[in-house]
Design a protein around this motif. Structure first.
Motif, mmCIF file in Angstrom:
data_model
loop_
_atom_site.group_PDB
_atom_site.id
_atom_site.type_symbol
_atom_site.label_atom_id
_atom_site.label_comp_id
_atom_site.label_asym_id
_atom_site.label_seq_id
_atom_site.Cartn_x
_atom_site.Cartn_y
_atom_site.Cartn_z
ATOM 1 N N ARG A 114 -35.009 3.671 -5.887
ATOM 2 C CA ARG A 114 -34.527 3.767 -7.281
ATOM 3 C C ARG A 114 -33.086 4.258 -7.358
ATOM 4 N NH1 ARG A 114 -40.008 6.321 -10.117
ATOM 5 N NH2 ARG A 114 -41.442 4.903 -9.057
ATOM 6 N N ALA A 138 -38.856 8.012 -4.099
ATOM 7 C CA ALA A 138 -39.960 7.901 -5.057
ATOM 8 C C ALA A 138 -41.120 7.171 -4.386
ATOM 9 C CB ALA A 138 -39.473 7.170 -6.299
ATOM 10 N N ALA A 139 -42.089 6.744 -5.205
ATOM 11 C CA ALA A 139 -43.325 6.162 -4.664
ATOM 12 C C ALA A 139 -43.056 4.954 -3.758
ATOM 13 C CB ALA A 139 -44.244 5.775 -5.816
ATOM 14 N N ASP A 176 -42.811 13.692 -7.022
ATOM 15 C CA ASP A 176 -42.594 12.235 -6.919
ATOM 16 C C ASP A 176 -43.047 11.735 -5.547
ATOM 17 O OD1 ASP A 176 -41.488 12.455 -9.399
ATOM 18 O OD2 ASP A 176 -39.411 12.357 -8.723
ATOM 19 N N VAL A 177 -42.128 11.836 -4.583
ATOM 20 C CA VAL A 177 -42.427 11.260 -3.271
ATOM 21 C C VAL A 177 -43.516 12.049 -2.550
ATOM 22 C CG1 VAL A 177 -40.537 12.494 -2.114
ATOM 23 C CG2 VAL A 177 -41.392 10.348 -1.157
ATOM 24 N N GLN A 214 -46.152 13.716 -3.822
ATOM 25 C CA GLN A 214 -47.481 13.370 -4.333
ATOM 26 C C GLN A 214 -47.873 11.953 -3.904
ATOM 27 O OE1 GLN A 214 -49.250 15.799 -6.335
ATOM 28 N NE2 GLN A 214 -50.944 14.472 -5.739
ATOM 29 N N ALA A 215 -46.897 11.027 -3.895
ATOM 30 C CA ALA A 215 -47.206 9.647 -3.480
ATOM 31 C C ALA A 215 -47.671 9.609 -2.026
ATOM 32 C CB ALA A 215 -45.972 8.758 -3.679
#
Ligand code: NAD
Length: 489
Positions: A16, A38-39, A211-212, A214-215
């Motif tokens: 992103r 991010a994810a 973000d990353v 938790q993903a």
């Protein structure tokens, strides 16, 4: 300084295109920007690790071959140690000699696990069975793709504690350093590439936990989650890991006691109490932040402690002679000042410190609190700053009861000239790490981890390698006699 993520052996921009500022806590200046993954980046990193584990050479190499790469990583850290140490000071705030010490330990950790990787070769345990028709052996294999999520207090060292044993075991890994201190973790990408680690075996993604992080934790294709950080985050990760029954190890917080008996040498006691709480600005999971002193020694020891605490040189970690740097960021700085003001409002006495030390930067003076009730917030909660609570005790039994009266159980220390008493108290502590006549010395060879809410599992030593290994039994029928259960003929 790196500006991209390290995925599948290559440097890539975050999907992103976002970044996070790096703020030097001594100056409050923005010194760099790190990628905010991010994810999508988590997905790419897990896919790379999965491919490296499922199809790549790393898990299939001998331990001796992996050991060569681990030793090259250790050499790579040592070759860049002065530069990496300065990066950690800018990122974390700690005094330069402490950063140099940490990085030496990080390199040593890779060397240590290289030795254990070699020992894995040919490691087969034969099991004695009560039935002569069978033989059975036990082998150990890498657990698979591991995700490592680490905090900001020892940036590269916390990475080494997880990356080195995981690589030694033959795992592939995704490392998510703290968003507050990612500089040296990213440099580790360049070091492992130069050391010849195959692409995808170690992937490094920086960014926010929510973000990353938790993903990664939620990803169904990971086999193991290794976390160091706070209890609330650890509990959340454990719940997430439960959904897929992922293997998990947790190194969490602490509120560790230090029991000092009246026969202790006062100079030694002052030295180790200070080392136990002011080293790394008290941002140490095992910091001995609750000090219990036998009443006969209490007043002279407190007076001596206050005098010495007030002499500590506070400053920029890069300045010569600094013994106490700034806290890692503004959030921690405000948090620590909040803990202190609430403690005073609740009736505690400030023996010294308790305030901002400079106009600029996140500096807090070394703080000693007395008259803190055993159920007060300052006595119960992990403050994670240069703040120690000290109180007198009258009997050994009272000291042990107060020491163990905590939901944490990471570390504990005892000081006494009476060796039998020190051993007795060490045995009574409900903690995973116990120091006698000192506080904090940590060795890569010895197990590290806590009881109660301080965590699950142990890092370092052989125990650290076990975190990344599965145990497999292979049982063989060696008899020609018919089994005769269904086929009676
Ligand atoms: P923290 O729990 O806030 O963060 C730790 C890591 O978890 C960071 O990388 C963060 O980005 C990530 N994270 C946060 N939320 C997440 C989520 N929802 N999903 C996935 N990842 C997430 O802890 P911290 O403030 O960085 O570190 C301080 C804590 O770490 C203290 O409690 C300290 O005692 C503990 N600690 C323990 C040890 C030990 O060995 N037991 C060592 C060092 C620090």
């Amino acid at each position: 300084m790196q500006t991209q993520l390290f995925i599948n052996g290559a440097w890539v921009a975050p999907a992103r295109g976002r970044t996070l500022p790096v703020i030097n806590p001594a100056t409050e200046e923005v010194v760099h920007h790190i990628p905010a993954a991010a994810a999508e980046d988590a997905e790419a990193a897990v896919q790379a690790a999965r491919a490296a584990f499922d199809h790549g050479p790393w898990p299939r190499m001998s331990g001796a071959e992996r050991a060569k790469v681990l030793r090259s990583i250790a050499a790579g850290i040592r070759a860049r140690l002065p530069e990496l140490a300065r990066l950690e000071v800018i990122d974390n705030g700690k005094p330069l000699p402490e950063a140099e010490w940490d990085l030496g330990d990080a390199a040593g950790c890779f060397d240590f696990y290289a030795g254990l990787a070699e020992e894995l070769d040919g490691e087969v345990q034969q099991i004695a069975l009560p039935d002569h028709r069978f033989t059975s052996k036990v082998v150990r294999e890498p657990v698979g793709v591991a995700v490592a999520i680490i905090p900001w207090n020892y940036p590269l060292l916390m990475a080494a504690w997880k990356v080195a044993p995981a690589l030694a075991a033959g795992c592939a890994m995704v490392l998510k350093p703290s968003e507050h201190t990612s500089l040296t973790a990213l440099e580790l990408g360049a070091i492992v590439a130069e050391a010849g680690l195959p692409p995808g075996v170690l992937n490094i993604v920086t960014g926010l936990g929510a973000d990353v992080g938790q993903a990664l934790v939620d990803h169904p294709k990971i086999d193991k989650l290794a976390f160091t950080g706070s209890v609330p985050t650890g509990a959340r990760l454990m719940a997430a890991a439960a959904r897929d029954v992922k293997n998990i190890s947790l190194e969490l917080g602490g509120k560790s006691p230090f029991v000092v008996f009246g026969d202790a040498d006062i100079e030694q006691a002052v030295e180790w109490i200070m080392f136990g709480i002011f080293w790394n600005q008290g941002q140490v999971c095992s910091a001995t932040s609750r000090v219990l002193v036998e009443r006969s020694l209490y007043a002279p020891l407190l007076a001596r402690l206050v005098t010495e605490a007030e002499k500590i040189t506070i400053g920029d970690g890069l300045a010569a002679g600094t013994l106490l740097g700034p806290l890692v960021n503004e959030q921690q700085y405000q948090k620590i000042l909040g803990f202190i003001s609430r403690a005073v409002a609740a009736g505690a006495t400030l023996a010294t410190g308790g305030k901002a030390a400079k106009d600029r930067g996140y500096f807090v003076t070394p703080t000693i609190l007395t008259d803190v009730a055993p159920d007060a917030e300052a006595w119960v909660e992990e403050i994670f700053g240069p703040v120690v609570c000290i109180r007198p005790f009258d009997t050994e039994a009272e000291a042990i009861a107060l020491a163990n009266d905590s939901r944490f159980g990471l570390a504990a220390a005892v000081m006494s000239a009476d060796s039998a008493r020190a051993e007795r108290v060490a045995a009574a502590f409900r903690a995973g790490i116990v120091w006698i006549n000192c506080s904090q010395p940590t060795f890569t060879e010895a197990p590290w981890g806590g009881m109660k809410q301080s965590g699950i599992g142990r890092e370092l030593g052989r125990w650290g390698l076990d975190n990344y290994l599965e145990t497999k039994q292979i049982t063989r029928l060696v008899s020609d006699e018919p089994w005769g259960w269904y086929l009676k003929g």
